[in-house]
Design a protein around this motif. Sequence first.
Motif, PDB file in Angstrom:
ATOM      1  N   GLU A 188       0.689  -1.026  -0.236  1.00 28.58           N
ATOM      2  CA  GLU A 188       0.113   0.004  -0.074  1.00 28.58           C
ATOM      3  C   GLU A 188       1.020   1.137  -0.094  1.00 28.58           C
ATOM      4  O   GLU A 188       2.059   1.109   0.428  1.00 28.58           O
ATOM      5  CB  GLU A 188      -0.867   0.040   1.099  1.00 28.58           C
ATOM      6  N   ARG A 189       0.332   2.398  -0.349  1.00 22.86           N
ATOM      7  CA  ARG A 189       0.902   3.893  -0.307  1.00 22.86           C
ATOM      8  C   ARG A 189       2.313   3.842  -0.838  1.00 22.86           C
ATOM      9  O   ARG A 189       3.207   3.993  -0.346  1.00 22.86           O
ATOM     10  CB  ARG A 189       0.820   4.211   1.121  1.00 22.86           C
ATOM     11  N   PRO A 190       2.548   3.457  -2.244  1.00 16.68           N
ATOM     12  CA  PRO A 190       3.730   3.534  -2.766  1.00 16.68           C
ATOM     13  C   PRO A 190       4.579   4.961  -2.696  1.00 16.68           C
ATOM     14  O   PRO A 190       5.586   4.996  -2.764  1.00 16.68           O
ATOM     15  CB  PRO A 190       3.690   2.919  -4.054  1.00 16.68           C
ATOM     16  N   GLU A 191       3.531   5.802  -2.650  1.00 18.84           N
ATOM     17  CA  GLU A 191       4.117   7.285  -2.780  1.00 18.84           C
ATOM     18  C   GLU A 191       4.907   7.449  -1.323  1.00 18.84           C
ATOM     19  O   GLU A 191       5.680   8.365  -1.200  1.00 18.84           O
ATOM     20  CB  GLU A 191       3.034   8.369  -2.830  1.00 18.84           C
ATOM     21  N   LEU A 192       4.860   6.795  -0.359  1.00 17.94           N
ATOM     22  CA  LEU A 192       5.233   6.979   0.977  1.00 17.94           C
ATOM     23  C   LEU A 192       6.590   6.291   1.036  1.00 17.94           C
ATOM     24  O   LEU A 192       7.483   6.275   1.852  1.00 17.94           O
ATOM     25  CB  LEU A 192       4.409   6.381   2.331  1.00 17.94           C
ATOM     26  N   PHE A 193       6.894   5.364   0.082  1.00 25.49           N
ATOM     27  CA  PHE A 193       8.044   4.672   0.039  1.00 25.49           C
ATOM     28  C   PHE A 193       8.924   4.976  -1.134  1.00 25.49           C
ATOM     29  O   PHE A 193      10.346   5.241  -0.939  1.00 25.49           O
ATOM     30  CB  PHE A 193       8.115   3.048  -0.167  1.00 25.49           C
ATOM     31  N   MET A 194       8.298   5.429  -2.356  1.00 28.87           N
ATOM     32  CA  MET A 194       9.236   5.829  -3.456  1.00 28.87           C
ATOM     33  C   MET A 194       8.958   6.897  -4.041  1.00 28.87           C
ATOM     34  O   MET A 194       7.737   7.609  -3.923  1.00 28.87           O
ATOM     35  CB  MET A 194       9.079   4.596  -4.551  1.00 28.87           C
ATOM     36  N   GLN A 195       9.893   7.812  -4.624  1.00 33.24           N
ATOM     37  CA  GLN A 195       9.785   9.008  -5.314  1.00 33.24           C
ATOM     38  C   GLN A 195      10.342   8.750  -6.605  1.00 33.24           C
ATOM     39  O   GLN A 195      11.754   8.757  -6.508  1.00 33.24           O
ATOM     40  CB  GLN A 195      10.157  10.151  -4.578  1.00 33.24           C
ATOM     41  N   GLY A 196       9.698   8.699  -7.807  1.00 26.09           N
ATOM     42  CA  GLY A 196      10.272   8.218  -8.988  1.00 26.09           C
ATOM     43  C   GLY A 196      10.962   6.967  -8.960  1.00 26.09           C
ATOM     44  O   GLY A 196      10.229   5.834  -8.607  1.00 26.09           O
ATOM     45  N   ASP A 197      12.194   6.637  -9.167  1.00 28.48           N
ATOM     46  CA  ASP A 197      12.957   5.251  -9.090  1.00 28.48           C
ATOM     47  C   ASP A 197      13.789   5.030  -7.953  1.00 28.48           C
ATOM     48  O   ASP A 197      14.559   4.386  -7.844  1.00 28.48           O
ATOM     49  CB  ASP A 197      13.402   4.837 -10.631  1.00 28.48           C
ATOM     50  N   THR A 198      13.490   6.160  -7.003  1.00 24.97           N
ATOM     51  CA  THR A 198      14.540   5.828  -5.700  1.00 24.97           C
ATOM     52  C   THR A 198      13.352   5.843  -4.562  1.00 24.97           C
ATOM     53  O   THR A 198      12.346   6.190  -4.453  1.00 24.97           O
ATOM     54  CB  THR A 198      15.366   6.950  -5.687  1.00 24.97           C
ATOM     55  N   VAL A 199      14.156   5.724  -3.329  1.00 25.50           N
ATOM     56  CA  VAL A 199      13.322   5.845  -2.203  1.00 25.50           C
ATOM     57  C   VAL A 199      12.860   7.473  -1.946  1.00 25.50           C
ATOM     58  O   VAL A 199      13.874   8.199  -2.325  1.00 25.50           O
ATOM     59  CB  VAL A 199      14.117   5.428  -0.954  1.00 25.50           C
ATOM     60  N   ARG A 200      12.068   7.753  -1.407  1.00 23.44           N
ATOM     61  CA  ARG A 200      11.552   9.143  -0.992  1.00 23.44           C
ATOM     62  C   ARG A 200      12.582   9.710  -0.004  1.00 23.44           C
ATOM     63  O   ARG A 200      13.031   8.776   0.879  1.00 23.44           O
ATOM     64  CB  ARG A 200      10.143   9.237  -0.719  1.00 23.44           C
ATOM     65  N   PRO A 201      12.524  10.726   0.184  1.00 21.58           N
ATOM     66  CA  PRO A 201      13.576  11.590   1.302  1.00 21.58           C
ATOM     67  C   PRO A 201      12.683  11.106   2.638  1.00 21.58           C
ATOM     68  O   PRO A 201      11.567  11.135   2.817  1.00 21.58           O
ATOM     69  CB  PRO A 201      13.191  13.059   1.072  1.00 21.58           C
ATOM     70  N   GLY A 202      13.451  10.833   3.677  1.00 27.79           N
ATOM     71  CA  GLY A 202      12.959  10.231   4.827  1.00 27.79           C
ATOM     72  C   GLY A 202      13.123   8.720   4.956  1.00 27.79           C
ATOM     73  O   GLY A 202      12.956   8.296   6.036  1.00 27.79           O
ATOM     74  N   ILE A 203      13.659   8.014   3.950  1.00 30.51           N
ATOM     75  CA  ILE A 203      13.537   6.538   4.067  1.00 30.51           C
ATOM     76  C   ILE A 203      15.379   6.591   4.194  1.00 30.51           C
ATOM     77  O   ILE A 203      15.924   6.819   3.159  1.00 30.51           O
ATOM     78  CB  ILE A 203      13.259   5.988   2.916  1.00 30.51           C
ATOM     79  N   LEU A 204      15.688   5.997   5.401  1.00 31.33           N
ATOM     80  CA  LEU A 204      17.181   5.571   5.431  1.00 31.33           C
ATOM     81  C   LEU A 204      17.325   4.352   4.716  1.00 31.33           C
ATOM     82  O   LEU A 204      16.741   3.298   5.003  1.00 31.33           O
ATOM     83  CB  LEU A 204      17.775   5.655   6.612  1.00 31.33           C
ATOM     84  N   VAL A 205      18.477   4.063   3.935  1.00 32.33           N
ATOM     85  CA  VAL A 205      18.641   2.721   3.448  1.00 32.33           C
ATOM     86  C   VAL A 205      20.088   2.355   4.140  1.00 32.33           C
ATOM     87  O   VAL A 205      21.037   2.985   3.656  1.00 32.33           O
ATOM     88  CB  VAL A 205      18.631   2.812   1.869  1.00 32.33           C
ATOM     89  N   LEU A 206      20.136   1.167   4.363  1.00 32.08           N
ATOM     90  CA  LEU A 206      21.250   0.544   5.000  1.00 32.08           C
ATOM     91  C   LEU A 206      21.538  -0.861   4.209  1.00 32.08           C
ATOM     92  O   LEU A 206      20.694  -1.693   4.247  1.00 32.08           O
ATOM     93  CB  LEU A 206      21.334   0.375   6.476  1.00 32.08           C
ATOM     94  N   VAL A 207      22.868  -1.005   3.970  1.00 33.76           N
ATOM     95  CA  VAL A 207      23.316  -2.402   3.256  1.00 33.76           C
ATOM     96  C   VAL A 207      24.422  -2.748   4.536  1.00 33.76           C
ATOM     97  O   VAL A 207      25.346  -2.230   4.544  1.00 33.76           O
ATOM     98  CB  VAL A 207      23.654  -2.343   1.900  1.00 33.76           C
TER      99      VAL A 207
END
Length: 100
Positions: free
Chosen positions: A51-70
């Motif tokens: 649900e709510r893809p706009e809360l996770f992605m913006q364009g083809d990357t994560v939206r601002p406010g989502i930290l990504v750790l590998v």
Amino acid sequence: MSAIGLPLIIEFGGGAELLFDGKKRHEVDLPGEEWTLKRLLSWLRDNLLTERPELFMQGDTVRPGILVLVNDADWELLGEGDYKLCPRDKVLFISTLHGG
């Protein structure tokens, strides 16, 4: 000869798990060998996001406010979407977006 997959652990926190059926941890085996974080984001949107893809992605990357750790390293240090995933990498997405 059987196809080789890419086993990954994908985790969500800070509320991001609510966009992925409430599940914090997903163990996946992606088809093929060559995967980047950018390709993984598209796969997550098409296969796990519920649900709510706009809360996770913006364009083809994560939206601002989502930290990504590998493997506990910030993806910005690894080349962001261009990072080539390795077998058994742990990719963690943490939302810093909270209502007030």
